[in-house]
Every structure is written in C-alpha cells, then in structure tokens.
Write a protein that holds these residues in place. Structure first.
Motif, mmCIF file in Angstrom:
data_model
loop_
_atom_site.group_PDB
_atom_site.id
_atom_site.type_symbol
_atom_site.label_atom_id
_atom_site.label_comp_id
_atom_site.label_asym_id
_atom_site.label_seq_id
_atom_site.Cartn_x
_atom_site.Cartn_y
_atom_site.Cartn_z
ATOM 1 N N ILE A 347 0.854 -1.213 0.000
ATOM 2 C CA ILE A 347 0.000 0.000 0.000
ATOM 3 C C ILE A 347 0.877 1.246 0.000
ATOM 4 C CG2 ILE A 347 -1.822 1.246 1.242
ATOM 5 C CD1 ILE A 347 -2.646 -1.408 2.526
ATOM 6 N N MET A 348 1.949 1.215 0.792
ATOM 7 C CA MET A 348 2.861 2.366 0.841
ATOM 8 C C MET A 348 3.461 2.647 -0.537
ATOM 9 S SD MET A 348 4.779 1.319 4.387
ATOM 10 C CE MET A 348 6.205 2.356 4.167
ATOM 11 N N ARG A 349 3.705 1.619 -1.264
ATOM 12 C CA ARG A 349 4.335 1.798 -2.593
ATOM 13 C C ARG A 349 3.333 2.147 -3.675
ATOM 14 N NH1 ARG A 349 6.545 -2.958 -0.817
ATOM 15 N NH2 ARG A 349 5.498 -4.152 -2.456
ATOM 16 N N GLY A 350 2.086 2.304 -3.296
ATOM 17 C CA GLY A 350 1.098 2.750 -4.279
ATOM 18 C C GLY A 350 0.355 1.639 -4.961
ATOM 19 N N GLN A 351 0.531 0.414 -4.472
ATOM 20 C CA GLN A 351 -0.243 -0.674 -5.062
ATOM 21 C C GLN A 351 -1.610 -0.722 -4.408
ATOM 22 O OE1 GLN A 351 2.031 -4.280 -4.713
ATOM 23 N NE2 GLN A 351 3.880 -3.300 -5.505
ATOM 24 N N ARG A 352 -2.597 -1.109 -5.151
ATOM 25 C CA ARG A 352 -3.953 -1.167 -4.594
ATOM 26 C C ARG A 352 -4.177 -2.482 -3.862
ATOM 27 N NH1 ARG A 352 -7.397 2.730 -6.692
ATOM 28 N NH2 ARG A 352 -6.477 3.927 -8.379
ATOM 29 N N GLY B 3 2.839 8.057 -4.188
ATOM 30 C CA GLY B 3 2.342 7.804 -2.834
ATOM 31 C C GLY B 3 1.234 6.776 -2.847
ATOM 32 N N VAL B 5 -2.288 5.172 -3.065
ATOM 33 C CA VAL B 5 -3.417 5.443 -3.963
ATOM 34 C C VAL B 5 -4.674 5.651 -3.123
ATOM 35 C CG1 VAL B 5 -4.838 4.545 -5.841
ATOM 36 C CG2 VAL B 5 -2.372 4.058 -5.775
ATOM 37 N N ARG B 118 5.128 6.117 4.777
ATOM 38 C CA ARG B 118 5.857 6.521 3.571
ATOM 39 C C ARG B 118 6.512 7.892 3.778
ATOM 40 N NH1 ARG B 118 5.467 5.274 -2.185
ATOM 41 N NH2 ARG B 118 6.520 6.979 -3.246
#
Lengths: 352, 173
Positions: A347-352, B3, B5, B118
């Motif tokens: 999630i932190m890395r932007g994956q859903r 960042g 989503v 993050r």
C-alpha cells in the motif's frame, strides 16, 4: 452513631444537676448542631483519629480530647471549644472547612456560658485510644543507638576509598557483580543533576563542569543544585506543603494527598494499590537508602515522575537500562517482513 | 510512484486553517480535541506536521500527525554502554491518526497509516532516525496497529514501534 445521648445511664455527675430548660436547650439546639457540624469527624463511628474527641456521647463531650477538656469552668470563654470555633487559635480552627454561622456560634456560646449542661452519664476513664505498641516500636532500626559494625571481608581492598565502600563492594560481590569504573565528568554531572533536579544539565552547564578541574568542583555543583530555586528547592518546598502522606493500610495500599504545585486549593486524593512484591521492593529500596518509605517515594518516585513528565514535553522517551537494551536489540533485528507488513508495504508503494 | 493510492474523490493535504477541522469526529474525544484545538498550533510552531484526508465534500475524512522525538539512551551500566550508543536516539513519531465516523470501515485508516509511514521513510532519506514510534490512545488504536505486526516499545505498552530497516524493507519489496 453507636450510642445515643438519650440512652446513656444516669449514674454519675459531679457538676450541679442541669435544669430541665438547660437539658431541653442542649437536646433541641446544641445536639443537632453537633450532629450536623461535628460528628463527621468526632464520633464513635468516625473513631479516635481526630484528636481523640468523641462528641456523640455525653461522656465523650465531658472528657474532651487529646488536648484535654473543652471547657474552662471559671472562665467559659477561655475554654478550648470556644477558642477553636471562634477561630481565635490560628493553629486549631473548627470546623476546618469554614467557620460556623453566627447563629450557630451563638448557640454554642450560650450553652458553654450556661455551664455546658449535659444529660447525666456514667463517668468512665477515657478509653485507651492509641493502638501503637510502643515497646515493639522502640525496636525499629532508626531508634537503635549507633554502634560500630565490623567491616565485611572483601576481595579488592584497593577499590575502597572510605569504610562505607567496603559494605558496597561486599554486597556487589555477594551478587557476583563488579563495580563500574568511576564516572567521567559528563556522566557525573548528568547523574547528579538528574538526581537533584529531575532534569538533565544544559549544554552550558556541561561545558562549565567539564572545564572545571578544581578539587571543589563537585562540592560546588551540589551546592548549586541544592540552592536552585527552580528545581530542588522548589520541589522540597512544594513537598513540604503537600502533606504528602503515606500509609500502608492493612498492608496493601499507599494513600497520598497531592496538591497542585501552584494552587493550594486543589487537593486530589491519589490511591495507589500495591501488591506484596512491590511493597516489599519499596520498603527494601527505602531501607537501602536508610530513609523512610515516605521519603523514598518523595525523592525517588516523585523525582522519576517529574523526569518523565519533563521528558514527555520534550518528546523524549525514557527507558530503564533493561528496556534500552531490549529496544536496542530489537532495532538490530533483521528486517524480515511478516505477511501483514508486506501487505502494508505494498500500500505504501502505491499498489492497490 | 507518488504515494498511496487514495479512493476517487479523496485528496491528502497539509492541515490548513481554512479546513473544517472542528467538524471532525472520529468518536474519540482525545483525538478530536487534538485536531480541533492543537494540531494547527503545533504545526505553526513547527512541533509537528498534520496531513488531512479530504473527502469529495471537503470534509475531513481522516488525518495523521507526525513529529520527531528521541529515546534516551544516556544512563546505561558501563558493561552495556560499551556496545550501545551514548546519546538519545532520534525517532519519528506517528503521534495521532484518526478516521471520521462517517468513513470508518472504508479502510481509510490503513491508507493513512501507509502514507504516514511513507512520509517517514522519505524524510528518513535526509534526516536519519532509528524507528517509527506509534502512540496509541487506547486499546482499540493499539489493536489497529498491531494488525500490522508492530512491536511494543519495552516498558511502554501503548507505544509500538517499527525499526527503520523494516520500514525500508517495506518500501523496497
């Protein structure tokens, strides 16, 4: 109320027999007033803690408290009762939470001046109210006379700078511990400042102390810390007015009354329940310092609390040495992620 | 990657005076009080930084506050002190996190936690710290964080932590 005045036996009375009018005045005016304003602290139910004065029996009223009779036969106005309820005695004023109303005062003044008539009662010697075992109490360590104690055998006489050190080294050896090397100047300053003020030294204080190599530097440091208005002196004076009271009640609790440092009107009771092990540790720790448990709580526990509050303000987290070690080991642990942490990382890395 | 989503219609912004922070209600009075009355003052004084998650209607759906702190390591016995640092260790602190009752159950707390970590990671590339400390206001907050396997700070049952190596690994893997 354990005993009512009306039920008391009419057996003995050395004063002139009161008239029916005097008794009626007592029963209709004085006694209700005593019930309303005094019995909370001075009755057979409340016990002898407050000056051993019992006001719900005629015998108790006649006997008075630990300061003696409440009445002065020749000069009624000089009797203790009128002294305290008129607030003439600065050290003893009753009721303690506020003076009686003028009408209430007038009732008691009239009753006292008229001979303080009471129903007849059986005069008995004042009950022995103290439960203190004085013989046993005199065996307490602090009441023992000073006497020389033989020095214990130690493994390293070179380490001993003064006789007291012998006991320290012997105790350390008994626990298979070795003494730390002498603290360096910065460490010494930090420890002493924390001990006496509950706060760390400032960088300026550190620089000054490290640069001061004179033989009196430590003595001067202690004097400065003890004289410090903002810290140690204030702590002491605060504690003096706090009436910080500690009681081991039925061997299981500490009762303390804390007063806000700046406003004496705010008094909040603080009850701390202690298990047997904690209580024993507290007693042993106080014994090690040769101080009372009260003083131990004041100077060590309260100082630690102040330190933690000050640290919290600075966003500094205080840990005990064991906790520091555990934290340090956890920081060194390998970064093996759990499945939950992998999900959060995604999630932190932007994956859903 | 910029960042975490966010769901459509939501945006993350630094806390500002114009945002309706006094209408925020997460059901926990202590957390509400922080956002209503203190978060902006502390941010103005540079003591902490707060980011708010704005919903489509510009209401605050959630927020988090980050601060810095230190763990005092100064008074260790000498046997231990040889191996350990003799100074206070810098830490990042996730001091507050809350989700509005109107949006609870939408997993926004997970997103805010992920974004706050993050932020910590990215700040840690410039200003080093040894761990992120998570302050828990109650058992509910603690169980929320513990779902992600954060460890208890020794002696502080309501403070959890994540060491910086683990944080970095979470960003890498």
């Amino acid at each position: 109320m354990a005993t009512s005045l009306a039920d008391e036996a009419l057996v003995q009375r050395s004063d002139p027999k009161p008239t029916p009018e005097q008794l009626e005045f007592f029963e209709t005016q004085v006694r209700p007033l005593l019930v309303k304003r005094c019995h909370k602290c001075h009755s057979t139910e409340s016990g002898p803690e407050n000056g051993s004065l019992i006001l719900d029996t005629a015998a108790g009223i006649a006997a008075g408290g630990s300061r003696g009779s409440m009445f002065h036969k020749e000069m009624p106005d000089k009797g203790l009762l009128l002294q305290v309820i008129t607030y003439r005695d600065a050290d003893l004023q009753m009721p303690p939470d506020g003076k009686l109303a003028a009408a209430e005062l007038a009732i008691l003044e009239r009753w006292v001046r008229d001979g303080a008539a009471l129903p007849e009662y059986k005069a008995e010697p004042r009950p022995k109210l103290s439960k203190v075992d004085w013989v046993e109490g005199r065996k307490f360590w602090s009441f023992q006379p000073l006497r020389p104690t033989p020095l214990p055998m130690i493994s390293d006489p070179q380490w001993v700078a003064r006789p007291l050190d012998t006991f320290v080294l012997a105790k350390l050896s008994a626990h298979k511990l070795t003494p730390n090397p002498p603290a360096d100047r910065a460490q010494l300053l930090r420890r002493m400042t924390f001990d006496l003020t509950g706060l760390p030294p400032t960088p300026d204080e550190l620089d000054a102390f490290v640069a001061d190599n004179s033989a009196q530097s430590v003595e001067r440091l202690v004097d400065r810390l003890l004289a410090s208005h903002k810290t140690y002196g204030r702590l002491l004076s605060t504690l003096t007015v706090l009436h910080y009271a500690i009681q081991f009640r039925r061997g299981e609790s500490i009762m303390a009354k804390c007063t806000n440092e700046t406003t004496t009107s705010k008094v909040s009771p603080l009850m701390v329940r202690l298990d047997a092990e904690s209580k024993r540790s507290l007693t042993d720790a106080a014994e090690l310092r040769r101080i009372s448990v009260s003083d131990y709580v004041r100077t060590v526990t309260v100082a630690q609390a102040r330190r933690e509050v000050a640290s919290a303000r600075d966003q500094t987290i205080q840990l005990s040495p064991d906790e520091q070690l555990a934290f340090w080991q956890a920081l060194q642990a390998s970064a093996k992620l759990s499945p939950a942490q992998k999900r959060l990382g995604a999630i932190m890395r932007g994956q859903r | 990657m910029s960042g975490v989503v966010l769901p459509p219609g939501f945006s993350l912004e630094p806390l500002q005076r114009t945002q309706p922070r006094r209408h925020f209600d997460c059901g926990q009075s202590e957390v509400n009080d922080w956002l209503h009355t203190k978060a902006l003052q502390h941010q103005d004084k540079r003591l902490s930084a707060t980011k708010v998650l704005l919903a489509g209607d510009s209401a605050i759906a959630g927020f988090y506050t980050l601060a810095t702190g230190q763990v005092d390591f100064g008074d260790l016995p000498s046997e231990l002190a040889r191996k350990l640092p003799r100074r206070a260790l810098p830490v990042a602190i996730l001091a507050w996190l809350g989700v509005s009752v109107a949006h609870q159950g939408e997993k926004l707390g997970d997103l805010l936690l992920a974004q706050s970590l993050r932020d910590c990671y990215e700040a840690g590339q410039t200003f080093a710290f040894v761990a992120v400390i998570l302050d828990c206001v109650d058992d509910r907050a603690k169980s929320f964080y513990q779902r992600w396997d954060f460890a208890e700070l020794p002696g502080n049952p309501y403070r959890l932590f994540l060491n910086s190596q683990t944080l970095a690994a979470m960003m890498r893997s």
